[in-house]
Design an enzyme around this catalytic site. Structure first.
Site, PDB file in Angstrom:
ATOM      1  N   ALA A   1      79.187  56.715  30.461  1.00  0.00           N
ATOM      2  CA  ALA A   1      78.513  56.822  29.168  1.00  0.00           C
ATOM      3  C   ALA A   1      77.517  57.967  29.239  1.00  0.00           C
ATOM      4  O   ALA A   1      76.684  58.007  30.147  1.00  0.00           O
ATOM      5  CB  ALA A   1      77.798  55.525  28.824  1.00  0.00           C
ATOM      6  N   LYS A   2      77.617  58.875  28.295  1.00  0.00           N
ATOM      7  CA  LYS A   2      76.651  59.979  28.251  1.00  0.00           C
ATOM      8  C   LYS A   2      75.439  59.474  27.467  1.00  0.00           C
ATOM      9  O   LYS A   2      75.208  59.823  26.311  1.00  0.00           O
ATOM     10  CB  LYS A   2      77.278  61.219  27.620  1.00  0.00           C
ATOM     11  CG  LYS A   2      76.509  62.509  27.900  1.00  0.00           C
ATOM     12  CD  LYS A   2      77.331  63.710  27.459  1.00  0.00           C
ATOM     13  CE  LYS A   2      76.540  65.005  27.580  1.00  0.00           C
ATOM     14  NZ  LYS A   2      76.255  65.376  28.975  1.00  0.00           N
ATOM     15  N   SER A   3      74.710  58.613  28.139  1.00  0.00           N
ATOM     16  CA  SER A   3      73.593  57.906  27.531  1.00  0.00           C
ATOM     17  C   SER A   3      72.284  58.648  27.792  1.00  0.00           C
ATOM     18  O   SER A   3      72.051  59.141  28.904  1.00  0.00           O
ATOM     19  CB  SER A   3      73.509  56.488  28.115  1.00  0.00           C
ATOM     20  OG  SER A   3      72.272  55.888  27.825  1.00  0.00           O
TER      21      SER A   3
END
Length: 304
Positions: A156-158
């Protein structure tokens, strides 16, 4: 400090002035980093009078995946964000290369487990190629460990994940380096701070596997395909830090980093201490493609 006040921002379905693009200070996005984002490059080709957005669809599909991993109750669809990005480019009328940041976030006034309401925005600002892409950078193996997938999912590119890179980046700068390199929980090379990593050993390009707690980088995938097209063997596997001592070249890759040579690690030169031929040939292929010089109709390019 740059002044972007003349630009428009896409915010929740509308195009608004830069200074009017606001979310509430009590939103979970602000309080807890409950947001996911993408970094996308737009490359301005002056001869063609065209902006080429690089791998726009793949980035927006990953934005959907990041939202699912973060358990958002409503997924902002890729196609809507793609259409809005193209329109934002047109309305802002850029005539230089840009960096685009689409974001989906948890709005409202909920707590850390809130899953809705979900908002979205897209910003785009002028940004050229960093100087380090030409000169190379000095990197430090960080004392900070890369977060593991069962701690905070690295696929996840959180926004919250990037505090990991922030700690390592600050340490590297204070210690006199340009950037940091993470080891994972197994002591293997993982990635740089918001960048993936390649070494060249005996003519073979080696990169940590997607199970090494890395972001499944779109630029990394691009690099693998370009290297193989040039006849360079690529291995995706566990990589030890000591392999730097036998590497003739190394480089970072990412939307922001593009293809940045690593010329020194922990004070020791990589190879002869200058960007090598594999890296330079890769840079040429990458930029010729991204700027629409070799194939302006390539499936990875969205022309605006």
């Amino acid at each position: 400090m740059s002044d972007y006040s003349g630009l428009l921002v896409y915010l929740d379905g509308e195009f608004v002035a830069w200074n009017d693009a606001k979310i509430h200070v009590f939103s979970p996005a602000v309080k807890y980093g409950a947001a996911v984002f993408e970094g996308i490059r737009g490359y301005w080709n002056a001869e063609r009078g065209t902006m080429y957005l690089f791998r726009l669809e793949e980035h927006m599909r990953r934005l959907e995946l990041s939202q699912r991993i973060m358990r958002f109750n409503r997924i902002v669809p890729a196609q809507a964000m793609m259409d809005a990005t193209v329109e934002l480019m047109r309305r802002n009328g850029f005539r230089s290369s840009v960096h685009i940041r689409p974001t989906a976030y948890v709005a409202g006034q909920g707590e850390s487990s809130a899953q809705e309401p979900v908002g979205s925005f897209i910003t785009a600002i002028p940004r050229g190629t960093p100087k380090k892409v030409e000169t190379g950078c000095r990197a430090q193996i960080s004392s900070w460990q890369r977060i593991a997938d069962n701690v905070m999912p690295t696929r996840a590119k959180s926004n919250a994940n990037y505090n990991n890179s922030r700690y390592a980046g600050i340490q590297a700068l204070k210690d006199g380096y340009d950037s940091a390199i993470f080891l994972n929980s197994r002591g293997k090379l993982s990635e740089g701070q918001a960048m993936c990593l390649f070494l060249v050993r005996n003519g073979v390009a080696v990169t940590p596997s997607i199970t090494s707690d890395i972001l499944e980088s779109i630029t990394r995938d691009t690099v693998i395909q370009l290297l193989r097209a040039q006849g360079v063997e690529v291995q995706e596997r566990d990589v030890d830090r000591s392999e730097f001592h036998d590497a003739t070249e190394a480089f970072f890759c990412g939307t922001g980093a593009e293809i940045t040579p690593i010329v020194n690690v922990d004070g020791d030169a990589v190879g002869d201490g200058s960007p090598g031929p594999v890296t330079r040939a890769l840079q040429t292929a990458y930029f010729d493609l991204a700027f629409g010089r070799t194939d302006p109709g390539h499936k990875w390019l969205t022309a605006v």
